[in-house]
Design a protein around this motif. Structure first.
Motif, PDB file in Angstrom:
ATOM      1  N   ARG A 320       0.846  -1.199   0.000  1.00  0.00           N
ATOM      2  CA  ARG A 320       0.000   0.000   0.000  1.00  0.00           C
ATOM      3  C   ARG A 320       0.884   1.253   0.000  1.00  0.00           C
ATOM      4  O   ARG A 320       0.609   2.222  -0.720  1.00  0.00           O
ATOM      5  N   ALA A 321       1.966   1.220   0.781  1.00  0.00           N
ATOM      6  CA  ALA A 321       2.876   2.372   0.833  1.00  0.00           C
ATOM      7  C   ALA A 321       3.564   2.591  -0.504  1.00  0.00           C
ATOM      8  O   ALA A 321       3.683   3.732  -0.975  1.00  0.00           O
ATOM      9  N   VAL A 322       4.021   1.513  -1.131  1.00  0.00           N
ATOM     10  CA  VAL A 322       4.705   1.616  -2.426  1.00  0.00           C
ATOM     11  C   VAL A 322       3.769   2.204  -3.465  1.00  0.00           C
ATOM     12  O   VAL A 322       4.154   3.058  -4.272  1.00  0.00           O
ATOM     13  N   ARG A 323       2.532   1.784  -3.446  1.00  0.00           N
ATOM     14  CA  ARG A 323       1.577   2.270  -4.429  1.00  0.00           C
ATOM     15  C   ARG A 323       1.339   3.781  -4.271  1.00  0.00           C
ATOM     16  O   ARG A 323       1.299   4.528  -5.252  1.00  0.00           O
ATOM     17  N   PHE A 324       1.219   4.269  -3.037  1.00  0.00           N
ATOM     18  CA  PHE A 324       1.022   5.701  -2.817  1.00  0.00           C
ATOM     19  C   PHE A 324       2.271   6.492  -3.202  1.00  0.00           C
ATOM     20  O   PHE A 324       2.170   7.595  -3.737  1.00  0.00           O
ATOM     21  N   CYS A 325       3.447   5.928  -2.923  1.00  0.00           N
ATOM     22  CA  CYS A 325       4.689   6.595  -3.331  1.00  0.00           C
ATOM     23  C   CYS A 325       4.740   6.745  -4.848  1.00  0.00           C
ATOM     24  O   CYS A 325       5.044   7.815  -5.376  1.00  0.00           O
ATOM     25  N   SER A 326       4.439   5.661  -5.546  1.00  0.00           N
ATOM     26  CA  SER A 326       4.605   5.621  -6.992  1.00  0.00           C
ATOM     27  C   SER A 326       3.526   6.385  -7.733  1.00  0.00           C
ATOM     28  O   SER A 326       3.817   7.203  -8.609  1.00  0.00           O
ATOM     29  N   GLU A 327       2.256   6.142  -7.385  1.00  0.00           N
ATOM     30  CA  GLU A 327       1.165   6.631  -8.213  1.00  0.00           C
ATOM     31  C   GLU A 327       0.534   7.931  -7.731  1.00  0.00           C
ATOM     32  O   GLU A 327      -0.112   8.622  -8.512  1.00  0.00           O
ATOM     33  N   VAL A 328       0.671   8.261  -6.469  1.00  0.00           N
ATOM     34  CA  VAL A 328       0.063   9.493  -5.964  1.00  0.00           C
ATOM     35  C   VAL A 328       1.122  10.577  -5.749  1.00  0.00           C
ATOM     36  O   VAL A 328       0.973  11.710  -6.223  1.00  0.00           O
ATOM     37  N   LEU A 329       2.199  10.208  -5.071  1.00  0.00           N
ATOM     38  CA  LEU A 329       3.260  11.188  -4.835  1.00  0.00           C
ATOM     39  C   LEU A 329       4.227  11.300  -6.011  1.00  0.00           C
ATOM     40  O   LEU A 329       5.030  12.228  -6.072  1.00  0.00           O
ATOM     41  N   HIS A 330       4.156  10.333  -6.942  1.00  0.00           N
ATOM     42  CA  HIS A 330       5.040  10.303  -8.116  1.00  0.00           C
ATOM     43  C   HIS A 330       6.514  10.389  -7.687  1.00  0.00           C
ATOM     44  O   HIS A 330       7.324  11.101  -8.293  1.00  0.00           O
ATOM     45  N   ALA A 331       6.823   9.640  -6.622  1.00  0.00           N
ATOM     46  CA  ALA A 331       8.181   9.642  -6.084  1.00  0.00           C
ATOM     47  C   ALA A 331       9.056   8.688  -6.877  1.00  0.00           C
ATOM     48  O   ALA A 331       8.574   7.709  -7.454  1.00  0.00           O
TER      49      ALA A 331
END
Length: 938
Positions: A320-331
């Motif tokens: 869940r954390a990886v997904r938010f980093c990648s797709e929402v924060l565009h980190a």
């Protein structure tokens, strides 16, 4: 937080820094992770000699993860400012000592006098009763709060869901009273906002009163003793004491939020929620900050993302954390691991690099799965048309096959304005959970050797002494080197059947037998229980086979099927299956040597994570920074074999727990040991290792263990590891065999090594086939043999397989080129080539079609009749025929006519069918599914 004077005066006050107990999907409740460590006290099963059994009052600070079960916070994390997956719980406990009045008054004193929190901002709730369970309202708690001066309008009743706490579907439970805090205050009455998921009125402390035991039938029985379990969330308390409105605005989180902003750029954290949080950026900040704390703490304590139990929960959190980093924060990739230094928790410092490595590796692995899952979701959305309901079967497939958490799938769809039928999804998940639960219940109810809490309490009230099981250690080595097990005679104290104690059980019934003494080993410490039989004194013709042996609260229960009536007071003789016991002794001592050898070869960072000892084999789980290499495996076995050859003495003795904890090099695992504890030392007397500043335990195997062991290591004869693999990242499992089984495994290894050598020779001569290599490889994978040798031979076979595949590909290309040339000469200057060709496989046929199409520049379809009656089909469309002609349509038309199937792309396709009439499919009209091709064929 707080000062000593706020702690209650008590006969026993213990402060503990416990290892985390992580809450998996099968567990639930606000304090369940805390409760689990004290479960033996609540159930009465704690060893009466252990420190645990003597606790009356305890306070502690506990690291908890709450991301599963009935009270699942995972989906709420990020959406608001006060839910977390990881939190620290400040707990206070009473085990049969103080109860409601003292618990409430101490809590009120701490909050209002020590922390000086305004009383008008505090609201308390109590259990309002439940008629379906026959439970009246907890008016006692209500009256206590009123007597403490709480305003009547701030004392609120709530139903079962909010104010009745349960450990699980069965077990200890009871009403609870909660304390809530109003962040706004200012003289307003916020009673209507309590328990309404309002961010300004949040629960800070839960006081649980354990009064009942929920049975498998769902009924409630009063517990023999009343207990108190309270838990206050540190994060929420810090928010109040630091004068903040959000947990994420405290110094527990701001360093992490700053690190996220620095790592991904873009807008900083603003604390926005709901519709004000455009594109969910602030939600993503909170999710990532919370989740990296949970990941860091769990990994530091040896719980890694994996596929079962608590590991699955952590895997969900990471993904869940990886997904938010990648797709929402565009980190950029790697952000999650880079945040670990910002997690300011003292226990993480020594394991910093390990935590970063594990998070990084799991992040990389999931990013590829995330891309695949996203493609599946996008493709499905395109095929859905105007529908706003995502197919449940697709979501369930992504969940099962790619490891996507269901809440993550739902969130991704929600962001696209698409819904998921959660009723069906939850039904599928519930079916899975109920299946696992029913299996667990069947095991529990099917056992006549597991004493329930009420029967244990009755035994203690009636003064029934616990079982003397010292006779299980009563064995010696005879002059001939054989083990001699001393006879044992005992008296039946009580019988246990259908969850109740009985004085008599008739023939044909299954029951548990409680004896005053026993030579049987009860299952514990990873060692399987003994087998054998009981015999009534003076009746040698009637045997009672012992099916299992369990230990509950000091009572050893022998499960038997009664052949003749048994009564309390009967005298019985005990006969342990000596061969089975000796085999367990061999494997248990061998597991200690394995633990020692692992430390020698892999380093002191290697820690035992569990074991299971049976007569057939030993299983050993351990933490390791990297997979064990082939060379290390040989070295580990070498160390063990040296100790076996020296036939060293195994010393066993009991010593005070405080004394044995000072032994340097002592190998222990996270469990509660009885006091005094049993020390098992190989080659060095226990008195020597107990000597102050002794280094002896650093050079040999010394462990605390209640198991039965050999007296000399030579009886092991041999040990070989037959399996080693990683359960999850950082945790490996070894399975090993000893004695004759080890000898047989080595002989099998030598035979297979000879077969691999012979195969190598045949491959070089060109006299072997790929199936032969594959069959031998399969035998290597499934046969018990030394693991180091298996790996070496597998490496050789893989090289042979690669060489054989290369040779086969070259041969097929050569055969295809020859067949293509013949057909090219047979069909000069044709707009389309349609024919049959004798080939051995579909792969060769495709190669022939490919080469023929390339050389001729025209579209080609070839059929190949097989001896089995099957007809292979392959076709390729030339560039000049595109897009008028589709290879897939062409192959489907032909194979359908032949009663078969086909598939492929617009350029290349293949399939098969069955027909004896080769003229039919060779007809251009039948071969063409489209008018464009008909014109082309003519």
């Amino acid at each position: 937080m707080g000062s000593p004077q706020c702690l209650p005066p008590c006969s026993e006050l213990s402060q503990h820094s416990w290892s985390p107990l992580y809450q998996a999907a099968s567990e639930n409740g606000y304090n369940s992770a805390l409760l689990f460590q004290f479960k033996p006290i609540f159930l009465g099963t704690a060893d009466p000699r252990s420190e645990l059994a003597r606790y009356q009052r305890v306070v502690n600070s506990q690291k908890c993860v709450r991301a599963g079960g009935k009270h699942n916070d995972l989906e709420d994390v990020g959406r608001d400012t006060y839910h977390h997956t990881f939190f620290e719980m400040l707990g206070s406990w009473s085990f049969g000592d103080y109860f409601k009045e003292e618990a409430c008054s101490m809590a009120w004193e701490l909050l209002t006098k020590i922390y000086e929190i305004p009383q008008d901002r505090l609201y308390v709730t109590y259990f309002g009763g439940d008629s379906s369970l026959g439970l009246s309202a907890d008016e006692e708690s209500r009256d206590i709060w009123l007597s403490l001066g709480v305003c009547p309008s701030h004392v609120l009743p709530f139903p079962l869901k909010e104010n009745f706490w349960e450990m699980g579907d069965t077990g200890p439970c009871g009403p609870c009273t909660e304390i809530h805090y109003d962040h706004i205050g200012g003289g307003r009455n916020a009673a209507a906002l309590v328990n309404q998921d309002n961010p300004d009125v949040v629960e800070i402390w839960n006081l649980v009163f354990m009064q009942y035991d929920r049975e498998a039938s769902g009924s409630l029985r009063p517990l023999p003793q009343h207990h108190v379990d309270t838990g206050m969330g540190l994060e929420r308390l810090v928010t109040i004491l630091q004068g903040k409105r959000s947990n994420y605005d405290t110094d527990l989180f701001t360093p992490i939020l700053d690190a996220i902003h620095k790592g991904c750029g873009g807008p900083g954290y603003q604390g926005l929620v709901g519709k004000a949080d455009v594109k969910c950026m602030n939600m993503a900040y909170r999710v990532v900050a919370d989740h990296v704390r949970a990941l860091s703490v769990c990994i530091a304590d040896g719980v890694y993302p994996g596929m079962s139990g608590a590991e699955v929960v952590l895997r969900r959190i990471l993904r869940r954390a990886v997904r938010f980093c990648s797709e929402v924060l565009h980190a950029p990739p790697g952000l999650l691991a880079s945040l670990v230094p910002a997690v300011h928790i003292l226990s993480l410092l020594l394991l910093f690099h390990q935590i970063v490595t594990i998070i990084s590796e799991n992040e990389v692995a999931f990013l590829s799965s995330l891309q695949r899952g996203r493609r599946i979701i996008d493709r499905t959305l395109q095929q859905m048309g105007p529908s706003k309901l995502f197919p449940v079967e697709v979501a369930w497939s992504i969940y099962g096959n790619l490891g996507f958490p269901l809440d993550l799938i739902g969130l991704m769809l929600e962001e696209k304005g698409i819904q998921l039928d959660w009723e069906i999804v939850n039904k599928l998940a519930q079916e899975d959970a109920e299946k696992a639960r029913s299996q667990q219940t069947e095991q529990l109810e099917g056992s006549a050797a597991q004493l329930d809490v009420h029967s244990l309490a009755q035994l203690q009230r009636d003064g029934v002494p616990v079982t003397n099981d010292i006779p299980k250690y009563a064995y010696t080595l005879g002059p001939d080197g054989r083990y001699v097990f001393s006879p044992c005679q005992a008296t039946i104290l009580m019988l246990y059947k259908d969850r109740s104690l009985q004085k008599e059980v008739g023939a044909g019934q299954r029951c548990g037998v409680i004896l005053d003494r026993t030579s049987f080993y009860a299952e514990q410490g990873g060692q399987a229980h003994d087998q054998g039989y009981l015999m009534l004194l003076g009746q040698q013709d009637v045997l009672f086979p012992v099916e299992s042996v369990q230990l509950s609260g000091g009572y050893v229960v022998h499960e038997v099927t009664v052949l003749e009536t048994l009564r309390a007071g009967d005298q019985v003789q005990l006969f342990v299956d000596e061969a089975q016991r000796l085999a367990c002794m061999v494997n248990h001592t061998a597991s200690h040597l394995l633990n020692f050898a692992l430390r020698c070869i892999l380093g002191d960072g290697t820690e035992q994570r569990g074991s299971h000892i049976t007569a057939k084999q030993l299983r050993f789980d351990f933490s390791t920074k990297a997979p064990v290499t082939t060379q290390q495996m040989q070295e580990i076995e070498g160390i063990i074999q040296e100790v076996i050859k020296r036939d060293e003495a195994v010393y066993m003795a009991e010593a005070p727990l405080m004394l044995v904890r000072s032994i340097q090099g002592l190998r222990t695992i996270d469990e509660v040991y009885p006091d005094p504890a049993r020390v098992v030392s190989v080659g060095v007397p226990v008195d020597t290792v107990l000597t102050q500043n002794s280094q002896a335990a650093m050079q040999t195997s010394v462990e605390l263990c209640c198991g039965t062991h050999l007296l000399k290591t030579g009886a092991i004869q041999d040990l070989t590891v037959i399996s080693e693999h990683q359960l999850v990242k950082g945790i490996s499992r070894i399975i090993a065999v000893t004695g004759e089984q080890a000898k047989q495994a080595r002989e099998v290894g030598q035979r297979l090594a000879a077969e691999v050598d012979s195969l190598c020779v045949r491959v070089k001569r060109g006299n072997s086939s790929l199936p032969e290599i594959q069959n031998l490889s399969k035998e290597l994978d499934t046969t018990a043999m030394p693991q180091w040798q298996r790996r070496e031979l597998q490496t050789v076979l893989k090289a042979l397989q690669r060489a054989t595949n290369t040779a086969i590909r070259k041969l097929e290309i050569s055969q295809a080129a020859e067949a293509a040339q013949i057909l090219l000469e047979k069909h000069p200057n044709q707009p389309v080539i349609i024919d049959t060709v004798p080939v051995a496989s579909l792969s060769i046929l495709v190669k022939v079609v490919n080469q023929l199409c390339d050389k001729s520049g025209v579209s080609v379809l070839l059929l190949s009749p097989q001896a089995s009656g099957q007809v292979l089909c392959a076709c390729q469309v030339s560039k000049s025929s595109l897009p008028m002609l589709s290879a897939a349509d062409w192959a489907v038309a032909v194979c359908t006519w032949m009663g078969g199937k086909a598939g492929g792309s617009g350029i290349v396709a293949k399939g098969s069918g069955n027909t004896k009439d080769m003229q039919g499919p060779l007809s251009p009209l039948l071969l063409s599914p489209c008018h464009q091709y008909k014109r082309l064929a003519h």
